[in-house]
Design a protein around this motif. Structure first.
Motif, mmCIF file in Angstrom:
data_model
loop_
_atom_site.group_PDB
_atom_site.id
_atom_site.type_symbol
_atom_site.label_atom_id
_atom_site.label_comp_id
_atom_site.label_asym_id
_atom_site.label_seq_id
_atom_site.Cartn_x
_atom_site.Cartn_y
_atom_site.Cartn_z
ATOM 1 N N VAL A 88 0.824 -1.139 0.095
ATOM 2 C CA VAL A 88 -0.049 0.195 0.180
ATOM 3 C C VAL A 88 0.783 1.280 0.061
ATOM 4 N N PHE A 122 -3.601 5.463 1.301
ATOM 5 C CA PHE A 122 -4.445 5.864 0.185
ATOM 6 C C PHE A 122 -5.884 5.815 0.652
ATOM 7 N N LYS A 179 -16.938 11.903 -11.838
ATOM 8 C CA LYS A 179 -16.451 13.165 -12.575
ATOM 9 C C LYS A 179 -16.001 14.455 -11.607
ATOM 10 N N VAL A 362 -9.359 -6.778 -0.935
ATOM 11 C CA VAL A 362 -8.531 -5.469 -1.019
ATOM 12 C C VAL A 362 -8.342 -4.844 -2.720
ATOM 13 N N LEU A 371 -15.382 -7.463 -13.722
ATOM 14 C CA LEU A 371 -15.951 -6.565 -14.624
ATOM 15 C C LEU A 371 -14.777 -5.526 -15.312
HETATM 16 N N1 CAA Z 1 -6.974 4.202 -15.179
HETATM 17 C C1 CAA Z 1 -7.559 5.281 -15.926
HETATM 18 N N2 CAA Z 1 -8.786 5.848 -16.078
HETATM 19 C C2 CAA Z 1 -9.945 4.585 -15.577
HETATM 20 C C3 CAA Z 1 -9.335 3.551 -15.315
HETATM 21 C C4 CAA Z 1 -7.845 3.235 -14.965
HETATM 22 N N3 CAA Z 1 -7.750 1.894 -14.913
HETATM 23 N N4 CAA Z 1 -10.460 2.823 -15.260
HETATM 24 C C5 CAA Z 1 -11.693 3.832 -15.538
HETATM 25 N N5 CAA Z 1 -11.196 4.890 -15.735
HETATM 26 C C6 CAA Z 1 -11.593 6.079 -16.308
HETATM 27 C C7 CAA Z 1 -12.602 5.699 -17.430
HETATM 28 O O1 CAA Z 1 -11.942 5.962 -18.639
HETATM 29 C C8 CAA Z 1 -13.805 6.768 -17.105
HETATM 30 O O2 CAA Z 1 -13.160 8.104 -17.775
HETATM 31 P P1 CAA Z 1 -14.279 9.148 -18.422
HETATM 32 O O3 CAA Z 1 -15.205 9.629 -17.515
HETATM 33 O O4 CAA Z 1 -13.504 10.231 -19.253
HETATM 34 O O5 CAA Z 1 -15.082 8.333 -19.404
HETATM 35 C C9 CAA Z 1 -13.914 7.081 -15.950
HETATM 36 O O6 CAA Z 1 -12.426 6.596 -15.210
HETATM 37 C C10 CAA Z 1 -14.790 6.250 -14.965
HETATM 38 O O7 CAA Z 1 -14.733 5.002 -15.560
HETATM 39 P P2 CAA Z 1 -16.166 3.740 -15.384
HETATM 40 O O8 CAA Z 1 -16.938 4.353 -16.121
HETATM 41 O O9 CAA Z 1 -15.642 2.488 -15.824
HETATM 42 O O10 CAA Z 1 -16.400 3.965 -13.835
HETATM 43 P P3 CAA Z 1 -17.223 3.153 -12.871
HETATM 44 O O11 CAA Z 1 -17.851 3.910 -11.998
HETATM 45 O O12 CAA Z 1 -18.108 2.114 -13.556
HETATM 46 O O13 CAA Z 1 -16.246 2.131 -12.075
HETATM 47 C C11 CAA Z 1 -14.856 0.397 -11.508
HETATM 48 C C12 CAA Z 1 -15.307 1.440 -12.654
HETATM 49 C C13 CAA Z 1 -13.864 -0.515 -12.154
HETATM 50 C C14 CAA Z 1 -15.985 -0.336 -10.856
HETATM 51 C C15 CAA Z 1 -14.175 1.107 -10.347
HETATM 52 O O14 CAA Z 1 -15.073 1.790 -9.590
HETATM 53 C C16 CAA Z 1 -13.377 0.371 -9.437
HETATM 54 O O15 CAA Z 1 -12.164 -0.035 -9.523
HETATM 55 N N6 CAA Z 1 -14.198 -0.017 -8.259
HETATM 56 C C17 CAA Z 1 -13.164 -0.542 -7.062
HETATM 57 C C18 CAA Z 1 -12.559 0.285 -6.279
HETATM 58 C C19 CAA Z 1 -11.609 -0.478 -5.520
HETATM 59 O O16 CAA Z 1 -10.555 -1.099 -6.043
HETATM 60 N N7 CAA Z 1 -11.412 -0.009 -4.185
HETATM 61 C C20 CAA Z 1 -10.128 -0.612 -3.468
HETATM 62 C C21 CAA Z 1 -9.872 0.509 -2.619
HETATM 63 S S1 CAA Z 1 -8.265 0.713 -1.779
HETATM 64 C C22 CAA Z 1 -8.115 -0.848 -0.632
HETATM 65 O O17 CAA Z 1 -8.637 -1.835 -0.886
HETATM 66 C C23 CAA Z 1 -7.945 -0.437 0.783
HETATM 67 C C24 CAA Z 1 -6.550 -0.213 1.137
HETATM 68 O O18 CAA Z 1 -5.976 0.517 1.733
HETATM 69 C C25 CAA Z 1 -5.419 -0.800 -0.027
#
Ligand code: CAA
Length: 378
Positions: A88, A122, A179, A362, A371
């Motif tokens: 992390v 993060f 956004k 995580v 997805l």
């Molecule tokens: N890199 C850059 N940009 C990206 C991207 C990527 N990998 N993935 C998506 N985007 C951009 C898209 O191009 C889009 O851009 P525009 O608005 O210009 O069109 C924008 O982001 C939105 O993309 P989506 O429409 O795909 O977004 P969504 O709302 O449908 O979400 C998702 C996509 C993959 C479900 C995302 O929300 C996701 O990854 N969710 C999981 C979150 C996650 O992993 N959380 C863990 C948190 S950290 C943790 O675990 C704890 C810790 O302490 C470590």
């Protein structure tokens, strides 16, 4: 078989030796005492592990990503709690600043983080926004040349030990989705920023986690990371790298499951012969070995794409998905091979089983990885 360079092998051996001599004797202390984790952290910092893949100008060792992942894997073989702490810190903690920060932000924040003098965390997840990470409610209002943050972040790894947090907050109130999010660097110690204990967790019990509460926290405008409304992309981009790292951590736990199972199956006798003489046990061991080897290829392939500057988001999700699910299956089989003993705290497989589950959650659940992969395919 993945072929490693001499430099990669030497880093692997160094971390393996460190994990065996420094971490293994302290594993139980780390599981119970945050101070023990910090003591290990200081030793990792002295070895240069806290910023391996960053450029020398900021204090790093300028290694490739595979070398860094080998380090995570070796740490995870002994303690997943230590591995996730470094993972992390390095990927989702430091990387957003390195990739998206201004030169002034890099000069200020990278050297103390890369040297390990400070730890990074993060902040994305909120009570209402886990998988749907674009819906966070934490606000950042522009007021007199700075931002005022209000809200909370949950399940934040490194929250008590970290000094520097990168976090999302909504700068555009009229935009409720991704956004409206921007990214900020927030330093611990500012008024209104409180870290609360997280709920007790199933596994990685030695890793530090908590809840961040922000009440009228003033953040300088200079601490905006990237541009306004770029926050979600910065975080998704950083998570791509983080997911490969969690893949390497899964690999390390799975390898520990296999190593302990091989040892136990060779020693434990039932029905007059060692468990390893039974085909039912041999098949479990074989399946574990094949799944681990496949995970290794996926993890290092994703890292090589990243280092080559090629798109790697799909491959990162594939690596994390396969490695974490293979890790969970390996942990399940390791407990099964150990029988009733595997269900007790007398054998580490009990801990591996609990730690393995976290890898499927995580940095995006297995469902989120599927997805992401499907969206790339479609
Ligand atoms: N890199 C850059 N940009 C990206 C991207 C990527 N990998 N993935 C998506 N985007 C951009 C898209 O191009 C889009 O851009 P525009 O608005 O210009 O069109 C924008 O982001 C939105 O993309 P989506 O429409 O795909 O977004 P969504 O709302 O449908 O979400 C998702 C996509 C993959 C479900 C995302 O929300 C996701 O990854 N969710 C999981 C979150 C996650 O992993 N959380 C863990 C948190 S950290 C943790 O675990 C704890 C810790 O302490 C470590």
């Amino acid at each position: 078989m993945v072929f490693l360079s001499d430099e990669q092998k030497s880093i692997q051996q160094m971390v393996r030796d460190f994990a065996e001599t420094e971490i293994r004797p302290a594993v139980q202390d780390i599981e119970q005492d945050r101070q023990a984790l910090w003591s290990i952290w200081e030793k990792m910092a002295a070895l240069g592990l806290t910023g391996l893949q960053f450029p020398e100008e900021y204090g790093g060792a300028a290694t490739d990503s595979v070398s860094y992942l080998l380090a995570i894997e070796e740490l995870a073989k002994v303690s997943a709690s230590v591995a996730v702490t470094l993972s992390v810190h390095t990927t989702v903690g430091i990387l957003p600043i390195y990739e998206w920060g201004t030169e002034a932000q890099k000069q200020k924040y990278l050297p103390p983080l890369i040297s390990g003098q400070k730890m990074a965390a993060f902040g994305l997840t909120e009570p209402n926004a886990g998988s749907d990470a674009g819906r966070g409610l934490t606000r950042a209002d522009a007021v007199n040349g700075h931002y005022v943050l209000n809200g909370s972040k949950i399940f934040i790894t490194n929250s008590h030990l970290a000094d520097i947090f990168v976090m999302t907050a909504r700068t555009e109130r009229d935009l409720p989705d991704h956004k409206g999010l921007s990214a900020f660097i927030v330093e611990k110690g500012v008024n209104g920023f409180v870290v609360e204990e997280g709920d007790g967790k199933l596994g990685i019990q030695g890793s530090d986690w908590g809840t961040l509460v922000l009440e009228d926290v003033e953040v300088p405008a200079d601490n905006l990371l990237g541009t306004r409304q770029q926050g979600f992309k910065i975080f998704m981009n950083s998570l791509d790298a983080g997911r490969i790292s969690i893949g390497a951590m899964s690999l390390g736990i799975a390898e520990a499951c296999l190593a302990d199972s091989l040892k136990y199956a060779g020693e434990r006798r039932q029905f007059g012969k060692p468990l390893s003489d039974f085909q039912a046990i041999q098949f479990k061991l074989a399946d574990m070995a094949v799944e681990i080897e496949a995970a290794r290829h996926l993890v290092y392939h994703a890292a090589q794409l990243k280092d080559a500057g090629k798109p790697f988001s799909k491959e990162a999700s594939m690596a994390k998905l396969w490695a974490s699910e293979a890790c969970m299956r390996a942990a399940d089989q390791a407990v099964q091979i150990h029988g009733g003993y595997g269900y007790t705290k007398d054998f580490p497989v009990e801990r591996y089983f609990r730690d393995a589950k976290c890898t499927e959650l995580v940095e995006g659940t297995s469902q989120i990885q599927r997805l992401v992969i499907a969206r790339h395919l479609l």
